[in-house]
Motif scaffolding. Structure first.
Motif, PDB file in Angstrom:
ATOM      1  N   ILE A   1      -5.892  -4.140  -0.221  1.00 37.66           N
ATOM      2  CA  ILE A   1      -5.633  -2.721   0.024  1.00 37.66           C
ATOM      3  C   ILE A   1      -6.792  -2.080   0.782  1.00 37.66           C
ATOM      4  O   ILE A   1      -6.588  -1.332   1.751  1.00 37.66           O
ATOM      5  CB  ILE A   1      -5.372  -1.994  -1.304  1.00 37.66           C
TER       6      ILE A   1
ATOM      7  N   THR B   1       2.831   6.941   5.407  1.00 36.07           N
ATOM      8  CA  THR B   1       3.933   6.667   4.473  1.00 36.07           C
ATOM      9  C   THR B   1       4.396   5.223   4.590  1.00 36.07           C
ATOM     10  O   THR B   1       4.668   4.557   3.584  1.00 36.07           O
ATOM     11  CB  THR B   1       5.115   7.612   4.751  1.00 36.07           C
TER      12      THR B   1
ATOM     13  N   TRP C   1       1.977   2.991   2.682  1.00 32.87           N
ATOM     14  CA  TRP C   1       2.118   3.051   1.228  1.00 32.87           C
ATOM     15  C   TRP C   1       3.401   2.370   0.767  1.00 32.87           C
ATOM     16  O   TRP C   1       3.411   1.691  -0.277  1.00 32.87           O
ATOM     17  CB  TRP C   1       2.080   4.507   0.763  1.00 32.87           C
TER      18      TRP C   1
ATOM     19  N   PHE D   1       2.742  -1.254   0.819  1.00 36.09           N
ATOM     20  CA  PHE D   1       1.967  -1.633  -0.362  1.00 36.09           C
ATOM     21  C   PHE D   1       2.891  -1.870  -1.557  1.00 36.09           C
ATOM     22  O   PHE D   1       2.739  -2.843  -2.297  1.00 36.09           O
ATOM     23  CB  PHE D   1       0.952  -0.540  -0.719  1.00 36.09           C
TER      24      PHE D   1
END
Length: 311
Positions: free
Chosen positions: A9, A44, A47, A50
């Motif tokens: 990350i 966005t 994320w 992720f």
């Protein structure tokens, strides 16, 4: 595993801030816009990607605990997947077809593992082929895995007439819905645009990416060769599960070579399969010095990430 995920990350955040991530143009669509075009906001998209990668990691952990493929509970699979994803921020920093493909295939693989020796589990077989057929509307590469999971029905000992009909219905249902409700017409189905290999290999970034893939393939084949003799001594269910994983890996590698202009779509799935085989290797051939090889592999992929950022 926690450290590897945090490093993944953090590496994505740094790569994005450094401007080292190019948008993936996976325009190999048949009907609907490609996955990379679903979310306009880069933040966005990052994320959501992720979340997809964490879902893949969770499924890898579940597969190991539920089916205990190498007869040992371990998190090394998930750790290796995070490390391999770190090396290529291009596929870990944005939602793309590769992320969706890896998630759909591993969900399908989990469902197939669950039907071993139970021909009555036709609903799960239907769901597998429904997902693959539906996903093919946004990326033609999913079509390649439909025959793979047809063979998987045989590996899982559920290949009967009714199971075959469930699979065929799963393949046809998305298209019946789209055409039957007038959502699309036959004219809306597009033939993907193919580009020449010379147009793809046109930058240092692409050459580095291809080199990384080649190293991953070599590593995967080596891990398979060093662990296969032990894996085939396990019970029928474990052998079937490993057989499906091996088949998916083989098809993915061949597809990346044959469908070279679309190789980026298969990369996340390749990393997932490679992580499984590396996990098998270090569980089966566990030794006091195994940490040296594990650290060496990790350092190599982190070095590739650094090279990618610098280049």
């Amino acid at each position: 595993m926690g450290i590897a995920v945090i490093a993944m990350i953090a590496s994505v955040f740094y790569a994005v801030s450094a401007g080292a991530v190019r948008q993936i143009c996976d325009d190999k669509v048949m009907i609907f816009p490609s996955v990379s075009q679903w979310i306009s906001s880069p933040v966005t998209s990052m994320w959501v990607n992720f979340a997809v990668m964490l879902a893949i990691i969770a499924l890898m952990i579940y597969i190991n605990k539920a089916y205990n493929i190498p007869r040992t509970i371990t998190l090394i699979y998930a750790s290796f997947f995070a490390v391999l994803q770190t090396a290529t921020p291009q596929i870990s920093a944005q939602l793309c077809s590769g992320s969706v493909m890896a998630l759909v295939v591993i969900v399908s693989m989990t469902l197939m593992f669950s039907v071993f020796g139970d021909p009555a589990s036709r609903r799960r077989v239907f769901l597998v082929f429904f997902m693959l057929s539906s996903a093919a509307t946004v990326q033609y590469a999913f079509i390649l895995y439909i025959p793979v999971f047809l063979l998987a029905c045989g590996q899982m000992r559920v290949f009967t007439l009714r199971t075959s009909l469930a699979a065929l219905l799963g393949i046809a249902t998305p298209w019946w819905i789209l055409l039957g409700f007038g959502i699309i017409t036959p004219a809306d189905i597009r033939i993907p645009h193919f580009t020449g290999v010379t147009e793809v290999i046109n930058s240092l970034d692409t050459i580095l990416l291809v080199s990384t893939i080649a190293f991953t393939v070599i590593l995967t084949l080596t891990a398979y060769a060093l662990s296969v003799l032990k894996l085939i001594t396990y019970n029928a269910r474990t052998r079937a599960c490993n057989g499906l994983l091996t088949l998916i890996t083989f098809v993915t590698v061949v597809a990346m070579a044959a469908d070279f202009t679309n190789f980026i779509t298969y990369l996340t799935l390749l990393n997932c399969c490679s992580a499984f085989f590396l996990g098998h290797l270090f569980v089966i051939r566990n030794s006091p010095r195994a940490w040296v090889a594990i650290i060496s592999i990790t350092v190599i992929y982190y070095a590739i990430y650094i090279w990618t950022i610098i280049a």
